[in-house]
Scaffold this motif. Structure first.
Motif, PDB file in Angstrom:
ATOM      1  N   GLN A 265       0.830  -1.205   0.000  1.00 13.13           N
ATOM      2  CA  GLN A 265       0.000   0.000   0.000  1.00 13.13           C
ATOM      3  C   GLN A 265       0.864   1.254   0.000  1.00 13.13           C
ATOM      4  OE1 GLN A 265      -3.189   0.022   2.836  1.00 13.13           O
ATOM      5  NE2 GLN A 265      -3.660   2.175   2.551  1.00 13.13           N
ATOM      6  N   THR A 269       0.768   3.819  -3.190  1.00  5.70           N
ATOM      7  CA  THR A 269       0.337   5.181  -2.889  1.00  5.70           C
ATOM      8  C   THR A 269       1.422   6.198  -3.248  1.00  5.70           C
ATOM      9  OG1 THR A 269      -1.082   4.387  -1.086  1.00  5.70           O
ATOM     10  CG2 THR A 269      -0.453   6.706  -1.053  1.00  5.70           C
ATOM     11  N   THR A 279      -4.923  10.014  -3.523  1.00  5.26           N
ATOM     12  CA  THR A 279      -5.305   8.623  -3.296  1.00  5.26           C
ATOM     13  C   THR A 279      -6.183   8.501  -2.054  1.00  5.26           C
ATOM     14  OG1 THR A 279      -3.322   8.161  -1.966  1.00  5.26           O
ATOM     15  CG2 THR A 279      -3.181   7.749  -4.347  1.00  5.26           C
ATOM     16  N   ILE A 295      -7.523   0.943  -3.782  1.00  8.21           N
ATOM     17  CA  ILE A 295      -7.137   2.356  -3.694  1.00  8.21           C
ATOM     18  C   ILE A 295      -7.841   3.107  -4.824  1.00  8.21           C
ATOM     19  CG2 ILE A 295      -5.238   4.015  -3.928  1.00  8.21           C
ATOM     20  CD1 ILE A 295      -3.372   1.915  -2.750  1.00  8.21           C
TER      21      ILE A 295
END
Length: 310
Positions: A265, A269, A279, A295
């Motif tokens: 993640q 991101t 995001t 996401i």
């Protein structure tokens, strides 16, 4: 440790104590799959859902239009929502567009616009009478462009004010595409732009190295990699005009480790934000027990399109 009870001594019981009347069960958000079933049951109670008769035949309401709730990813839920779905609304049979062999050549029945306005307003009011927040944006869905409409339906956690979008939130966006007049899906190009950003960082499931012959296919740097889908305006953050939904799938051998999810993640991101995307993920951390990580990536600036893309 067991304790021996002597004669004449009261024995301890393991029976649970009765719950006090004032005690309330702890608050728990409804998960996406459960949300769809809950709203569909309420639509049936309201006489607006899709039913089945004793013979197993499909039964639809007459003269009211009918609805079906579909799952919405948690990362698309409004802030503070405990439940969220997209309700697809379809007009009554008598007010549906009449098609020929070419879908672009259709006839809109007389009274369709009035039917849409009246029945969608009644559907929104009926859902809100059950404690839901229902948002419909007429700038996105019209009887001259679409066979049906979408309504964002969600329920807030206790004591939280709903973050409603303004009625004119999508006034400059235009009717959602694809539609009767524009067969090209603008969201497909938005999805492609996000895919290329992640592919350059080798985060997609299949990353193609361009400029080399033969074309080389490279696996993801972490986990099984990402898949990118387009996201309808109904689920987009306010003002998002260049938007896509990213799903990342873990390595089956490492899926049980929280560090694997956190690293993925963070990397995804950071990659998107370096390219100028905002995001959003769900507040509860992704981790073991989840099938994938989601996401939402978007920009608030309309990208430059080629003439054939408009």
């Amino acid at each position: 440790m067991l304790r021996i009870v002597k004669d004449g001594e009261p024995a301890e019981t393991s029976e649970p104590k009765p719950q006090q009347q004032d005690d309330e069960p702890p608050y728990e958000p409804v998960r996406p799959f459960g949300a769809r079933h809950i709203v569909n049951e309420d639509l049936m109670r309201l006489g607006l859902g899709e039913g089945v008769d004793a013979q197993g035949h499909r039964v639809l309401p007459k003269g009211l239009g009918w609805c079906q709730a579909l799952q919405a990813p948690e990362e698309c839920w409004p802030d503070g929502a405990e439940l969220c779905v997209v309700v697809n609304w379809y007009p009554d049979v008598a007010h549906r567009p009449q098609y020929s062999n070419d879908y672009r050549k259709r006839t809109i029945p007389t009274g369709a616009a009035a039917h849409w306005e009246k029945r969608i307003a009644a559907t929104v009011a009926a859902l809100e009478s059950l404690g839901y927040v229902a948002e419909f944006h007429s700038d996105l869905w019209t009887p001259t462009h679409h066979p049906g409409a979408e309504i964002l339906v969600y329920r807030m956690a206790p004591g939280v004010e709903p973050p409603r979008k303004p009625a004119n939130a999508w006034a400059t966006y235009g009717p959602a595409r694809p539609n009767f007049e524009y067969g090209i899906n603008k969201a497909a190009y938005e999805q492609e732009r996000v895919r290329r950003v992640l592919e350059a960082a080798r985060l997609m499931m299949q990353n193609y190295v361009y400029g080399e012959r033969p074309l080389e296919k490279v696996p993801s740097r972490i986990g099984k990699g990402c898949v990118v889908w387009d996201l309808k305006p109904t689920l987009r953050p306010l003002g998002a005009v260049d938007c896509a939904h990213v799903a990342w799938f873990p390595d089956p051998q490492l899926a049980r480790y929280q560090e694997h999810w956190t690293e993925a993640q963070t990397l995804i991101t950071a990659t998107l934000r370096e390219d100028g995307y905002a995001t959003r993920a769900r507040k509860e951390p992704w981790g073991p027990g989840s099938a994938s990580l989601g996401i939402v990536a978007w920009k608030n600036v309309e990208p430059e399109l080629e003439p054939w893309q408009r």
